[in-house]
Design an enzyme around this catalytic site. Sequence first.
Site, PDB file in Angstrom:
ATOM      1  N   HIS A 116       0.865  -1.189   0.000  1.00  0.00           N
ATOM      2  CA  HIS A 116       0.000   0.000   0.000  1.00  0.00           C
ATOM      3  C   HIS A 116       0.901   1.239   0.000  1.00  0.00           C
ATOM      4  CE1 HIS A 116      -4.112   1.809   1.070  1.00  0.00           C
ATOM      5  NE2 HIS A 116      -3.286   2.828   0.937  1.00  0.00           N
ATOM      6  N   GLU A 160      -4.104   0.384  -5.323  1.00  0.00           N
ATOM      7  CA  GLU A 160      -4.085   1.526  -6.236  1.00  0.00           C
ATOM      8  C   GLU A 160      -2.805   1.588  -7.069  1.00  0.00           C
ATOM      9  OE1 GLU A 160      -5.093   5.101  -4.082  1.00  0.00           O
ATOM     10  OE2 GLU A 160      -7.140   4.437  -3.757  1.00  0.00           O
TER      11      GLU A 160
HETATM   12  O1  IFM Z   1      -5.629   7.620   2.152  1.00  0.00           O
HETATM   13  C1  IFM Z   1      -5.750   7.195   0.825  1.00  0.00           C
HETATM   14  C2  IFM Z   1      -5.347   5.737   0.710  1.00  0.00           C
HETATM   15  O2  IFM Z   1      -4.048   5.517   1.148  1.00  0.00           O
HETATM   16  C3  IFM Z   1      -5.453   5.276  -0.726  1.00  0.00           C
HETATM   17  N1  IFM Z   1      -6.755   5.588  -1.277  1.00  0.00           N
HETATM   18  C4  IFM Z   1      -7.248   6.924  -1.120  1.00  0.00           C
HETATM   19  C5  IFM Z   1      -7.178   7.327   0.340  1.00  0.00           C
HETATM   20  C6  IFM Z   1      -7.723   8.766   0.528  1.00  0.00           C
HETATM   21  O3  IFM Z   1      -6.954   9.664  -0.191  1.00  0.00           O
END
Ligand code: IFM
Length: 389
Positions: A116, A160
Amino acid sequence: MADIRFPDGFLWGASTAAHQIEGNNVNSDWWQREHGHLPGAPVETPSGDAADSFHRYPEDMALLAGAGLNAYRFSIEWARIEPEQGFVSRAMIDHYRRMVDTARGLGLEPIVTLHHFTNPAWFAREGGWLTDASVDRFARFVEAALPILDDVDLVCTINEPNMVSVLADPAVGFPSIGLPPGVPHVTDRLVDAHKRAVELVRGAGSRAGWSIATQAYQAEPGAEQVAAEYGRSREDVFLDAASGDDWVGVQAYTRTKIGADGPLPIPDDAERTLTGWEYYPPAIGDGIRNSWARNGLPVYVTENGIATADDARRIDYTRGALGAVASAISDGIDVQGYLHWSALDNYEWGSFTPTFGLIGWDPRTFERLPKPSLGWLGEVARAGAVADG
Ligand code: IFM
């Protein structure tokens, strides 16, 4: 209006990421950047102790379970497991294994994310995802981490990847509005790294997928081609690469309207959240539908939420988002779970100000301060339905 009902067996939970809540992640590239030891865009505030969830995870999980949730998604930290290249810490493997066991013991289905955003500092120093060696380095880490995953059903390889591709260039900070295009050869490497991890994770008996940041690219009339082109490298390439996986994670927070010349500014009169994003609860529905059309895989909403200091707006946002999830399900899309972002107020990549949590905490004592939204989502989970009104 009637209650909105969800299928039996639906997973209801909350998500977190190690660097954003654990604290003292000193061997990670982010920590090193926060303290100026690695190049990168300036970081406003360092992560420090964050929420000290490294030590307090049993209490955090107990709060989620006690409220009525049945799943918890968390990430394991490569920089702790392999703090120096080639050295695998058995103590850290045990630590994350205890997290899995603790979740299970509390009746929470553990969903484990392998990556992550953060990398070990040594990996960043040798060029990170900008080098060909990155895929092998990541695969070796995944192999070392397999003992943590024994009997874990759902494993997310990379969170992501579309953001990871953007962040691979150290000059780029965490984007507050809009998503720059990824770095093409990094995107290719991430796809390769994902495929290697899927193979390893499946071999260990888990179901593998990855989680994509979808952005609800909405074309103004006549701008359909521009929007399709805009979304291709930022979102679709990653959703397409999920084909053949066991599931896909869809994440969404806001929308981006696209006109003939590209993204349009957020109108002045639109409500904005603490990240500056447009308040737009149905965004998750757009993401789910785009994913389903591209890969047909079972969907878990692995992140969705709002940065706000007004918890009533969090409940309102989540109610709206769940309406969009339910509508996708009633159209025949296989959505199997909803995990809210985030369990805790956390380190939003440079700042603690945008508060996404169902649970707050005292910055001096770390005392946990559950918000009404936690109770509300827990009730939804227990009932398997969003009550009318
Ligand atoms: O905090 C982030 C996360 O680490 C990844 N997705 C979006 C979130 C909000 O910006």
